[in-house]
Design an enzyme around this catalytic site. Structure first.
Site, PDB file in Angstrom:
ATOM      1  N   ASP A 215      -4.268   2.286   9.644  1.00 50.19           N
ATOM      2  CA  ASP A 215      -3.358   1.393  10.371  1.00 50.19           C
ATOM      3  C   ASP A 215      -4.118   0.840  11.580  1.00 50.19           C
ATOM      4  OD1 ASP A 215      -0.963   0.264  11.649  1.00 50.19           O
ATOM      5  OD2 ASP A 215       0.132   1.408  10.144  1.00 50.19           O
ATOM      6  N   HIS A 238      -6.271  -1.826  10.750  1.00 53.30           N
ATOM      7  CA  HIS A 238      -5.535  -3.074  10.941  1.00 53.30           C
ATOM      8  C   HIS A 238      -5.916  -3.789  12.233  1.00 53.30           C
ATOM      9  CE1 HIS A 238      -2.128  -1.771   7.954  1.00 53.30           C
ATOM     10  NE2 HIS A 238      -3.323  -1.758   7.415  1.00 53.30           N
TER      11      HIS A 238
END
Ligand SMILES: *[C@@H]1O[C@H](CO)[C@@H](O)[C@H](O)[C@H]1NC(C)=O
Length: 390
Positions: A215, A238
Site C-alpha cells: 500500500d 502505492h
C-alpha cells in the site's frame, strides 16, 4: 586524521558517561527466551514497567535471537524522559494471525515522552492474514506492527519492519518524531500494509529509509503539519500519499509538508494528494515535492479529489477539501501510463497556486506523455514536460 581520532575518543567518552547514568534492564534476565516460541510478552512488559518507573534514564536491552510477543501496550507517562529500547534481535508476532488480528496494534507506545527505539527487526508474520484477505473471505482487520500514540520526542533508528498484518508504523497524535534508517518490507500484493502512516502529528521527520510494501509507502492523514521526508526509496507500493483527506465533515487539515529526494520504483503512484468526493472542512496547503525520480510509475503526479470507494456515501457529491500552494520541483523519470500528470480537483473548491517547475516525465520509449487538469489553477516554470495544463 589525528583530529578525527580525538573526536572519536571524545564522542566515545561522552556517550559512555551519558550511558553510565542509565540503568539497563535486559529482557532475558526478566525471563524472555530467544527461542522464537516461548511467549516473552510478560518479560518485555516487566522491563518496560521498571524502565518507566526509573527516575534515571533507562535502557531496555533485547539481545540477539527471536522473541515471540503477543500484542503489548507500553504506556506512559514515565518517571524519566530517556528510555531506549536497544534491540539486537527480532521480535516475532504469533504465526496464527488470529491471536493479534483484532487487537488493532501489535506493539503500542501510548503517552510516552523521550523514547528511542534503536535497531531490531519486527516480524509481523502477516502473510497468512494477507492470503485470507486476498481470498475474499471474512478476516480480522489485522494489527499495526508499531504505533506511537499521544507521545512526544520519539526516535526510531535502524529498525526493520517485515510483513506487517496491516500498517507497519503509525504516528498518531505525536510531536517531534525522528525516524531514520528504517526499512519496511512486505510483498507488493499485501493489502493495507502502509509503510509509515502519520496523522494528527507535528514535527515528524523521516530520513534515509527504504519502503517496499503493498500500500502507500508513506500516508499522510488529517492533522499533519511540519512533516519532512527526505532520501527515501519507495517501491513496490502505492507511493507517497497525502490522504485520504475529507472523509469526515469536520476534519483537521494538512500543512507544511516537504517530500525531498525520493525514488519511486514500479509504484502505483508517485506523489499523490487524495480526498473523498464529499463535504469536509479539510485542507492541504504549503506542500513541496522536490527532487523525485520516477521509474515506471503509473501515476507519477496525481491529485485525485473524487475518491469514493465502493461508490458509497459520496456519489454526486464534490470534495470540500481545499488544496493550495503545492509545488512540484525537479521531478523526472518515466510514467507507466500515458497520463503522467493529473490534477482532478474539486469543482466547488478548485486547486489553487499549483506550481510545476522543471518537471520531465516521459511515457514508454520516449513517446509523449500527457497532462490532464480539471479545476486546477497555477503556474509553471523551467522545462515542463508533458506540457502543463494549468
Ligand atoms: C515547516 O516544517 C519544518 C519541518 O519540517 C519546520 O522546520 C519549519 O519551521 C516549518 N515552517 C513553518 C512555517 O511552520
Amino acid at each position: 586524521m589525528a583530529n578525527h581520532k580525538w573526536q572519536t575518543i571524545f564522542l566515545f567518552i561522552f556517550i559512555n558517561s551519558a550511558m553510565a547514568k542509565a540503568v539497563t534492564y535486559s529482557v532475558t534476565t526478566l525471563g524472555a527466551k530467544p527461542d522464537g516460541k516461548t511467549d516473552s510478552t510478560k518479560a518485555f512488559l516487566s522491563a518496560w514497567a521498571k524502565a518507566c518507573a526509573s527516575v534515571k534514564p533507562a535502557v531496555i536491552y533485547v539481545p540477539a535471537g527471536r522473541f515471540l510477543l503477543r500484542n503489548a501496550l507500553f504506556s506512559g507517562p514515565c518517571k524519566n524522559s530517556l528510555i531506549t529500547f536497544r534491540i539486537a534481535g527480532t521480535l516475532v508476532a504469533p504465526s496464527d494471525y488470529r491471536v493479534i488480528g483484532n487487537a488493532g496494534n501489535w506493539l503500542l507506545f501510548r503517552q510516552v515522552n523521550g523514547v528511542t527505539i534503536s535497531g531490531g527487526i519486527l516480524d509481523g508474520q502477516g502473510t497468512g492474514l494477507w492470503a485470507c484477505k486476498n481470498s475474499g473471505k471474512s478476516c480480522p482487520t489485522g494489527s499495526t506492527t508499531l504505533s506511537f500514540s499521544n507521545s512526544n520526542n520519539i526516535v526510531v533508528s535502524g529498525l526493520v519492519s517485515l510483513n506487517s498484518q496491516k500498517f507497519h508504523i503509525v504516528i498518531n497524535g505525536c510531536n517531534n518524531v525522528k525516524m531514520q534508517g528504517v526499512k519496511v518490507s512486505a510483498s507488493g500484493n499485501s493489502p493495507n500494509t502502509d509503510g509509515i502512516h502519520v496523522q494528527m502529528s507535528s514535527g515528524v521527520t523521516i530520513l534515509n529509509s527504504k519502503i517496499s510494501t503493498g500500500d502507500d509507502c508513506v500516508s499522510i492523514g488529517p492533522g499533519t503539519s511540519n512533516l519532512w521526508i527526505e532520501n527515501v526509496a519507495c517501491g513496490p507500493g502505492h507511493g507517497i500519499s497525502i490522504g485520504s483527506l475529507g472523509k469526515d465533515l469536520q476534519e483537521a487539515g494538512v500543512q507544511n509538508v516537504t517530500v525531498k529526494t525520493v525514488t519511486f520504483t514500479n509504484t502505483q503512484n508517485g506523489v499523490r494528494i487524495k480526498s473523498w468526493g464529499r463535504a469536509s472542512t479539510g485542507f492541504a496547503r504549503n506542500i513541496l515535492f522536490q527532487h523525485a525520480i520516477m521509474i515506471n510509475v503509473q501515476n507519477p503526479i496525481l491529485i485525485d479529489q473524487q475518491y469514493c470507494p465502493d461508490k458509497k456515501g459520496c456519489p454526486g457529491q464534490v470534495s470540500g477539501v481545499k488544496i493550495s500552494d503545492v509545488t512540484y520541483q525537479d521531478i523526472h523519470g518515466t510514467s507507466a501510463t500515458e497520463v503522467a500528470v493529473k490534477f482532478d480537483c474539486s469543482s466547488k473548491y478548485p486547486c489553487s497556486r499549483i506550481r510545476l517547475e522543471n518537471v520531465k516525465l516521459i511515457y514508454k520509449n520516449n513517446r509523449g506523455a500527457l497532462a490532464s487538469c480539471s479545476n486546477a489553477g497555477g503556474t509553471s516554470a523551467g522545462t515542463v514536460q508533458p506540457t502543463s495544463c494549468l
